[in-house]
Motif scaffolding. Sequence first.
Motif, short mmCIF file in Angstrom:
data_model
loop_
_atom_site.label_atom_id
_atom_site.label_comp_id
_atom_site.label_asym_id
_atom_site.label_seq_id
_atom_site.Cartn_x
_atom_site.Cartn_y
_atom_site.Cartn_z
N GLN A 61 0.83 -1.19 0.00
CA GLN A 61 0.00 0.00 0.00
C GLN A 61 0.87 1.26 0.00
OE1 GLN A 61 -2.75 0.19 3.25
NE2 GLN A 61 -3.83 1.94 2.42
N ILE A 62 1.96 1.24 0.74
CA ILE A 62 2.86 2.39 0.77
C ILE A 62 3.50 2.59 -0.60
CG2 ILE A 62 5.08 3.20 1.70
CD1 ILE A 62 4.19 1.99 4.40
N LYS A 63 3.92 1.51 -1.24
CA LYS A 63 4.50 1.63 -2.59
C LYS A 63 3.48 2.25 -3.55
CE LYS A 63 7.79 -2.21 -2.52
NZ LYS A 63 8.11 -3.53 -3.08
N HIS A 64 2.25 1.72 -3.51
CA HIS A 64 1.20 2.21 -4.40
C HIS A 64 0.91 3.69 -4.14
CE1 HIS A 64 -2.36 2.06 -6.90
NE2 HIS A 64 -3.06 2.57 -5.91
N THR A 65 0.80 4.04 -2.87
CA THR A 65 0.50 5.43 -2.52
C THR A 65 1.63 6.36 -2.93
OG1 THR A 65 -0.82 4.65 -0.65
CG2 THR A 65 -0.12 6.94 -0.59
N SER A 66 2.87 5.94 -2.76
CA SER A 66 3.99 6.80 -3.14
C SER A 66 4.05 6.99 -4.65
CB SER A 66 5.31 6.25 -2.61
OG SER A 66 5.63 5.02 -3.22
N LYS A 67 3.71 5.94 -5.41
CA LYS A 67 3.66 6.09 -6.87
C LYS A 67 2.57 7.07 -7.27
CE LYS A 67 5.55 1.56 -8.06
NZ LYS A 67 5.27 0.24 -8.60
N GLU A 68 1.39 6.94 -6.65
CA GLU A 68 0.30 7.86 -6.95
C GLU A 68 0.68 9.29 -6.58
OE1 GLU A 68 -3.15 6.49 -4.86
OE2 GLU A 68 -3.75 5.16 -6.48
N GLY A 69 1.34 9.44 -5.43
CA GLY A 69 1.77 10.77 -5.00
C GLY A 69 2.75 11.39 -5.97
N ALA A 70 3.68 10.59 -6.47
CA ALA A 70 4.65 11.11 -7.43
C ALA A 70 3.96 11.58 -8.71
CB ALA A 70 5.69 10.03 -7.76
N VAL A 71 2.97 10.84 -9.17
CA VAL A 71 2.24 11.23 -10.37
C VAL A 71 1.46 12.52 -10.11
CG1 VAL A 71 0.32 10.57 -11.87
CG2 VAL A 71 2.08 8.90 -11.33
N LEU A 72 0.81 12.61 -8.94
CA LEU A 72 0.04 13.81 -8.62
C LEU A 72 0.95 15.04 -8.52
CD1 LEU A 72 -2.47 12.44 -5.97
CD2 LEU A 72 -2.97 13.17 -8.29
N ILE A 73 2.12 14.87 -7.92
CA ILE A 73 3.05 16.00 -7.80
C ILE A 73 3.53 16.44 -9.18
CG2 ILE A 73 5.37 16.64 -6.99
CD1 ILE A 73 4.76 15.05 -4.45
N LYS A 74 3.82 15.49 -10.04
CA LYS A 74 4.25 15.83 -11.40
C LYS A 74 3.14 16.57 -12.13
CE LYS A 74 5.94 13.80 -15.71
NZ LYS A 74 5.14 14.66 -16.55
N ASP A 75 1.91 16.08 -12.03
CA ASP A 75 0.79 16.76 -12.68
C ASP A 75 0.60 18.17 -12.13
OD1 ASP A 75 0.36 14.47 -14.16
OD2 ASP A 75 -1.38 13.80 -12.98
N LEU A 76 0.68 18.30 -10.81
CA LEU A 76 0.52 19.61 -10.19
C LEU A 76 1.62 20.57 -10.65
CD1 LEU A 76 -0.96 21.42 -8.17
CD2 LEU A 76 0.54 20.51 -6.40
N THR A 77 2.85 20.08 -10.71
CA THR A 77 3.97 20.90 -11.17
C THR A 77 3.75 21.36 -12.60
OG1 THR A 77 5.45 19.67 -9.71
CG2 THR A 77 6.48 20.93 -11.48
N ASP A 78 3.29 20.44 -13.46
CA ASP A 78 3.02 20.80 -14.85
C ASP A 78 1.93 21.86 -14.94
OD1 ASP A 78 4.96 19.00 -15.66
OD2 ASP A 78 3.52 17.42 -16.18
N GLU A 79 0.87 21.71 -14.14
CA GLU A 79 -0.22 22.68 -14.16
C GLU A 79 0.24 24.04 -13.68
OE1 GLU A 79 -3.79 21.35 -12.20
OE2 GLU A 79 -3.66 19.38 -13.16
#
Length: 119
Positions: A61-79
């Motif tokens: 669950q931690i691995k999955h959550t950290s991957k999702e967090g990385a994607v969200l941060i990248k998307d937020l940075t792009d926006e």
Amino acid sequence: MSKGKSFILGLLVGGTVSAAVTLLSTPESGRDVRVRVKDQGLELKLLLNRLKVEGLRLQQQIKHTSKEGAVLIKDLTDEIRKSVEEWKETVEPHQESIYQSLEQIETSLRDLENKVKNH
């Protein structure tokens, strides 16, 4: 030593100590004590297996959550980057007039200060 290993070691040591104390201080027969110790050993084994399964589940669950967090941060940075670029494009054509307006305001403020001092 990791917290998980320390916890498991604590369980094992605590279980061993409690079994030894029980054996030495019990008024029950040896057979009854052996059965109870065997049952407690099985319960401990089941507990350790559940802890292992839950630990593995938590790790996944931690691995999955950290991957999702990385994607969200990248998307937020792009926006954010896109918004800043759009803002720059909107402001750039008006930048000179903004500077002129600011200079006029500064000049008006200085004139007002001078008038206030002179009166």
